[in-house]
Design a protein around this motif. Structure first.
Motif, PDB file in Angstrom:
ATOM      1  N   GLY A  91       0.817  -1.207   0.000  1.00 47.85           N
ATOM      2  CA  GLY A  91       0.000   0.000   0.000  1.00 47.85           C
ATOM      3  C   GLY A  91       0.852   1.259   0.000  1.00 47.85           C
ATOM      4  O   GLY A  91       0.568   2.230  -0.717  1.00 47.85           O
ATOM      5  N   VAL A  92       1.922   1.246   0.790  1.00 47.80           N
ATOM      6  CA  VAL A  92       2.848   2.384   0.803  1.00 47.80           C
ATOM      7  C   VAL A  92       3.521   2.535  -0.554  1.00 47.80           C
ATOM      8  O   VAL A  92       3.689   3.648  -1.066  1.00 47.80           O
ATOM      9  CB  VAL A  92       3.899   2.215   1.918  1.00 47.80           C
ATOM     10  CG1 VAL A  92       4.967   3.307   1.821  1.00 47.80           C
ATOM     11  CG2 VAL A  92       3.234   2.246   3.289  1.00 47.80           C
ATOM     12  N   LEU A  93       3.913   1.407  -1.154  1.00 49.85           N
ATOM     13  CA  LEU A  93       4.545   1.451  -2.472  1.00 49.85           C
ATOM     14  C   LEU A  93       3.622   2.096  -3.495  1.00 49.85           C
ATOM     15  O   LEU A  93       4.060   2.925  -4.313  1.00 49.85           O
ATOM     16  CB  LEU A  93       4.939   0.046  -2.922  1.00 49.85           C
ATOM     17  CG  LEU A  93       5.621  -0.076  -4.281  1.00 49.85           C
ATOM     18  CD1 LEU A  93       6.935   0.688  -4.309  1.00 49.85           C
ATOM     19  CD2 LEU A  93       5.857  -1.545  -4.627  1.00 49.85           C
ATOM     20  N   ARG A  94       2.329   1.761  -3.458  1.00 46.82           N
ATOM     21  CA  ARG A  94       1.380   2.371  -4.393  1.00 46.82           C
ATOM     22  C   ARG A  94       1.297   3.882  -4.181  1.00 46.82           C
ATOM     23  O   ARG A  94       1.260   4.647  -5.159  1.00 46.82           O
ATOM     24  CB  ARG A  94       0.001   1.736  -4.223  1.00 46.82           C
ATOM     25  CG  ARG A  94      -0.118   0.335  -4.811  1.00 46.82           C
ATOM     26  CD  ARG A  94      -1.561  -0.130  -4.878  1.00 46.82           C
ATOM     27  NE  ARG A  94      -2.150  -0.279  -3.547  1.00 46.82           N
ATOM     28  CZ  ARG A  94      -2.109  -1.404  -2.847  1.00 46.82           C
ATOM     29  NH1 ARG A  94      -1.483  -2.480  -3.334  1.00 46.82           N
ATOM     30  NH2 ARG A  94      -2.687  -1.480  -1.663  1.00 46.82           N
ATOM     31  N   ARG A  95       1.272   4.308  -2.932  1.00 51.84           N
ATOM     32  CA  ARG A  95       1.204   5.748  -2.653  1.00 51.84           C
ATOM     33  C   ARG A  95       2.461   6.465  -3.141  1.00 51.84           C
ATOM     34  O   ARG A  95       2.391   7.577  -3.664  1.00 51.84           O
ATOM     35  CB  ARG A  95       1.015   5.995  -1.160  1.00 51.84           C
ATOM     36  CG  ARG A  95      -0.304   5.522  -0.613  1.00 51.84           C
ATOM     37  CD  ARG A  95      -0.697   6.263   0.654  1.00 51.84           C
ATOM     38  NE  ARG A  95       0.297   6.187   1.697  1.00 51.84           N
ATOM     39  CZ  ARG A  95       0.379   5.196   2.598  1.00 51.84           C
ATOM     40  NH1 ARG A  95      -0.479   4.180   2.530  1.00 51.84           N
ATOM     41  NH2 ARG A  95       1.306   5.217   3.538  1.00 51.84           N
ATOM     42  N   MET A  96       3.600   5.834  -2.967  1.00 49.37           N
ATOM     43  CA  MET A  96       4.851   6.457  -3.401  1.00 49.37           C
ATOM     44  C   MET A  96       4.908   6.548  -4.925  1.00 49.37           C
ATOM     45  O   MET A  96       5.371   7.559  -5.482  1.00 49.37           O
ATOM     46  CB  MET A  96       6.041   5.663  -2.863  1.00 49.37           C
ATOM     47  CG  MET A  96       6.130   5.632  -1.343  1.00 49.37           C
ATOM     48  SD  MET A  96       6.301   7.262  -0.593  1.00 49.37           S
ATOM     49  CE  MET A  96       7.998   7.628  -1.033  1.00 49.37           C
ATOM     50  N   LYS A  97       4.443   5.514  -5.612  1.00 45.24           N
ATOM     51  CA  LYS A  97       4.408   5.566  -7.073  1.00 45.24           C
ATOM     52  C   LYS A  97       3.468   6.667  -7.555  1.00 45.24           C
ATOM     53  O   LYS A  97       3.766   7.378  -8.531  1.00 45.24           O
ATOM     54  CB  LYS A  97       3.977   4.209  -7.641  1.00 45.24           C
ATOM     55  CG  LYS A  97       5.027   3.120  -7.531  1.00 45.24           C
ATOM     56  CD  LYS A  97       4.519   1.816  -8.135  1.00 45.24           C
ATOM     57  CE  LYS A  97       5.582   0.730  -8.112  1.00 45.24           C
ATOM     58  NZ  LYS A  97       5.090  -0.544  -8.701  1.00 45.24           N
ATOM     59  N   GLN A  98       2.342   6.823  -6.881  1.00 49.01           N
ATOM     60  CA  GLN A  98       1.411   7.884  -7.242  1.00 49.01           C
ATOM     61  C   GLN A  98       2.038   9.253  -7.013  1.00 49.01           C
ATOM     62  O   GLN A  98       1.859  10.181  -7.822  1.00 49.01           O
ATOM     63  CB  GLN A  98       0.119   7.759  -6.426  1.00 49.01           C
ATOM     64  CG  GLN A  98      -0.998   8.691  -6.849  1.00 49.01           C
ATOM     65  CD  GLN A  98      -1.481   8.409  -8.267  1.00 49.01           C
ATOM     66  OE1 GLN A  98      -1.429   7.278  -8.742  1.00 49.01           O
ATOM     67  NE2 GLN A  98      -1.914   9.459  -8.958  1.00 49.01           N
ATOM     68  N   ALA A  99       2.785   9.382  -5.926  1.00 48.98           N
ATOM     69  CA  ALA A  99       3.460  10.643  -5.638  1.00 48.98           C
ATOM     70  C   ALA A  99       4.509  10.973  -6.692  1.00 48.98           C
ATOM     71  O   ALA A  99       4.746  12.139  -7.009  1.00 48.98           O
ATOM     72  CB  ALA A  99       4.094  10.595  -4.252  1.00 48.98           C
ATOM     73  N   LEU A 100       5.146   9.944  -7.245  1.00 48.73           N
ATOM     74  CA  LEU A 100       6.094  10.175  -8.339  1.00 48.73           C
ATOM     75  C   LEU A 100       5.401  10.839  -9.521  1.00 48.73           C
ATOM     76  O   LEU A 100       5.931  11.778 -10.133  1.00 48.73           O
ATOM     77  CB  LEU A 100       6.715   8.848  -8.790  1.00 48.73           C
ATOM     78  CG  LEU A 100       7.824   8.237  -7.939  1.00 48.73           C
ATOM     79  CD1 LEU A 100       8.139   6.834  -8.430  1.00 48.73           C
ATOM     80  CD2 LEU A 100       9.071   9.112  -7.964  1.00 48.73           C
ATOM     81  N   LYS A 101       4.205  10.376  -9.837  1.00 53.84           N
ATOM     82  CA  LYS A 101       3.468  10.921 -10.983  1.00 53.84           C
ATOM     83  C   LYS A 101       2.949  12.323 -10.693  1.00 53.84           C
ATOM     84  O   LYS A 101       3.009  13.211 -11.554  1.00 53.84           O
ATOM     85  CB  LYS A 101       2.297  10.001 -11.339  1.00 53.84           C
ATOM     86  CG  LYS A 101       2.702   8.623 -11.803  1.00 53.84           C
ATOM     87  CD  LYS A 101       1.472   7.750 -12.059  1.00 53.84           C
ATOM     88  CE  LYS A 101       1.857   6.344 -12.476  1.00 53.84           C
ATOM     89  NZ  LYS A 101       0.652   5.481 -12.669  1.00 53.84           N
ATOM     90  N   GLU A 102       2.429  12.514  -9.480  1.00 50.78           N
ATOM     91  CA  GLU A 102       1.767  13.785  -9.180  1.00 50.78           C
ATOM     92  C   GLU A 102       2.750  14.906  -8.844  1.00 50.78           C
ATOM     93  O   GLU A 102       2.540  16.051  -9.245  1.00 50.78           O
ATOM     94  CB  GLU A 102       0.797  13.580  -8.006  1.00 50.78           C
ATOM     95  CG  GLU A 102      -0.377  12.666  -8.341  1.00 50.78           C
ATOM     96  CD  GLU A 102      -1.257  12.395  -7.137  1.00 50.78           C
ATOM     97  OE1 GLU A 102      -0.890  12.834  -6.014  1.00 50.78           O
ATOM     98  OE2 GLU A 102      -2.308  11.755  -7.310  1.00 50.78           O
ATOM     99  N   ARG A 103       3.821  14.578  -8.124  1.00 45.07           N
ATOM    100  CA  ARG A 103       4.726  15.631  -7.653  1.00 45.07           C
ATOM    101  C   ARG A 103       5.979  15.765  -8.501  1.00 45.07           C
ATOM    102  O   ARG A 103       6.690  16.761  -8.390  1.00 45.07           O
ATOM    103  CB  ARG A 103       5.078  15.376  -6.182  1.00 45.07           C
ATOM    104  CG  ARG A 103       3.831  15.355  -5.303  1.00 45.07           C
ATOM    105  CD  ARG A 103       4.108  15.086  -3.847  1.00 45.07           C
ATOM    106  NE  ARG A 103       4.844  16.166  -3.180  1.00 45.07           N
ATOM    107  CZ  ARG A 103       4.877  16.319  -1.867  1.00 45.07           C
ATOM    108  NH1 ARG A 103       4.218  15.459  -1.080  1.00 45.07           N
ATOM    109  NH2 ARG A 103       5.567  17.294  -1.323  1.00 45.07           N
ATOM    110  N   LYS A 104       6.254  14.765  -9.319  1.00 46.60           N
ATOM    111  CA  LYS A 104       7.361  14.823 -10.283  1.00 46.60           C
ATOM    112  C   LYS A 104       8.652  15.362  -9.647  1.00 46.60           C
ATOM    113  O   LYS A 104       9.148  16.427 -10.002  1.00 46.60           O
ATOM    114  CB  LYS A 104       6.971  15.688 -11.490  1.00 46.60           C
ATOM    115  CG  LYS A 104       5.798  15.129 -12.270  1.00 46.60           C
ATOM    116  CD  LYS A 104       5.450  16.030 -13.444  1.00 46.60           C
ATOM    117  CE  LYS A 104       4.375  15.402 -14.316  1.00 46.60           C
ATOM    118  NZ  LYS A 104       3.120  15.162 -13.574  1.00 46.60           N
ATOM    119  N   PRO A 105       9.217  14.616  -8.719  1.00 48.27           N
ATOM    120  CA  PRO A 105      10.451  15.083  -8.065  1.00 48.27           C
ATOM    121  C   PRO A 105      11.611  15.155  -9.049  1.00 48.27           C
ATOM    122  O   PRO A 105      11.632  14.448 -10.061  1.00 48.27           O
ATOM    123  CB  PRO A 105      10.697  14.030  -6.993  1.00 48.27           C
ATOM    124  CG  PRO A 105      10.062  12.789  -7.548  1.00 48.27           C
ATOM    125  CD  PRO A 105       8.832  13.268  -8.267  1.00 48.27           C
ATOM    126  N   ALA A 106      12.562  16.005  -8.728  1.00 48.79           N
ATOM    127  CA  ALA A 106      13.757  16.116  -9.567  1.00 48.79           C
ATOM    128  C   ALA A 106      14.715  14.957  -9.318  1.00 48.79           C
ATOM    129  O   ALA A 106      15.550  14.649 -10.160  1.00 48.79           O
ATOM    130  CB  ALA A 106      14.461  17.435  -9.277  1.00 48.79           C
TER     131      ALA A 106
END
Length: 394
Positions: A91-106
């Motif tokens: 579940g945490v992994l899914r949230r982190m993957k979603q954050a990659l898409k939404e927040r687009k870290p450098a």
């Protein structure tokens, strides 16, 4: 683009931080939380505009990281022990993957914790996010086939053990040995008489430190065994006193309940692990980062390791190193005893502790060898060196 130009460009913006200033960072263990917090502080010194979010513990939160999950909830020991937490971890992994898409870290910074981090790293690579791996997975000990996967995913690897650099370089990776970050943090605050007074310990009595690990499951397996060994030592080698430095991730009531069940007097000390180790004549230490911390403080130890029977059988088939303790691994030989699985019994632990305490020549040799380990770990400043490597990827 030079770092100064990137800072100026972002300083002209208003509102939320621009994507180029956001960094995702993941540490799934207590030791990773410590090293991650120091890395974040060092990167902030280079560029105060950086914003961090991800997975860590109290130290990373205090360093300014926006936590999406707590590392203490994700820490496990042994291959089969993952099963009980698998749903939560996925579940945490899914949230982190979603954050990659939404927040687009450098940049994505990964700290050890390979099973989770390599899955997240693969998703980050597909999203075009650059990846900095700090404190590499110990695949030189097991699952060496992973190195090609790591090479495809990771843009820069910063390693903290000297023998890791040639291992990864031979695989074609961009790798740098930055030294060990513990060299900057492992130090005592108090002289021995002051530490004894603060911890309510008696002068002139043999002091044994008990370090059962930082994870609840690990402590639940090892602390009762350590306490039974302590009871044997009290009968066979009095007078002796015991002290336990409480890990941040462990609940004090949980630890003290186990101590009461074994009826062994143990002084529990929060927030002072290095002074507790330093004041101990010898320590019984769960395999992990604490073995290196103990070595750097020059305290003799007995290393213990115990997982579920199935995890042990699986691990025995795939682990390819002759030692499990970092002190022995770095030295390339057996300096301190390692008691693994069935050998980690109360009787064997008490026997090894008593033998070292009763053999002045052996104790002196162990301390001399432990002092040499510091020389092999490079120089202080690992966090600053790693921070510059990470900032160079921005």
């Amino acid at each position: 683009m030079p770092l100064e130009t990137r800072i100026a460009d972002c300083d002209r913006t208003t509102g939320s931080p621009c994507p180029s200033k956001q960094i995702m960072i993941v540490a799934g263990e207590q030791s990773g939380d410590l090293h991650g917090s120091n890395l974040v502080k060092a990167m902030h010194d280079i560029d105060p505009a950086l914003r961090f979010y991800g997975i860590g513990g109290r130290r990373m939160r205090d360093a300014g990281v926006e936590l999406m999950a707590d590392a203490a909830d994700m820490a496990v020991v042994g291959l089969t022990e993952v099963a009980g937490k698998l749903g939560m971890i996925l579940g945490v992994l899914r949230r982190m993957k979603q954050a990659l898409k939404e927040r687009k870290p450098a940049l994505l910074i990964l700290i050890d914790y390979p099973d989770f981090n390599l899955l997240l790293g693969k998703a980050a690579k597909k999203s075009g996010v650059r990846i900095f791996y700090y404190i590499s997975p110990q695949i030189w000990a097991w699952r060496k086939g992973r190195i090609e996967k790591i090479r495809r995913i990771v843009d820069k690897m910063a390693v903290i053990l000297p023998f890791e650099e040639p291992f990864y370089r031979q695989a074609g990776m961009d790798v740098a040995f930055v030294g060990h970050p513990l060299l900057d943090v492992v130090q005592r605050k108090y002289a021995r008489p002051e530490a004894l007074r603060r911890f309510d310990l008696r002068e002139g009595i043999t002091t044994v430190g008990l370090l059962p690990g930082s994870r609840k499951g690990e402590a639940a397996r090892l602390l009762p065994v350590m306490l039974k060994a302590a009871a044997i030592l009290m009968r066979r080698r009095p007078p002796v006193q015991f002290v336990l430095p409480l890990a941040d991730a462990l609940d004090r009531d949980f630890v003290e309940t186990m101590i009461r069940q074994e009826s062994v007097p143990v002084r529990v000390v929060p927030n002072d692990i290095y002074d507790v180790i330093g004041v101990s004549d010898i320590a019984v230490v769960a395999s992990g980062t604490a073995t290196l911390e103990t070595a750097l403080l020059g305290t003799a130890m007995v290393i213990v390791y115990k997982v579920s029977p199935l995890s042990y059988r699986i691990g025995a088939r795939i682990i390819r190193v002759t030692h499990i303790g970092l002190a022995n691994l770095i030295a390339g030989k057996t300096i301190v005893p390692e008691l693994i699985q069935h050998d980690a019994s109360p009787e064997r632990i008490a026997e090894e502790v008593a033998d070292i305490l009763g053999n002045e020549t052996r104790m002196h040799w162990i301390k001399e060898e432990l002092n040499r380990i510091r020389e092999r770990l490079g120089s202080a400043g690992a966090s600053e060196r790693a921070a510059r490597l990470a900032c160079d990827l921005l």
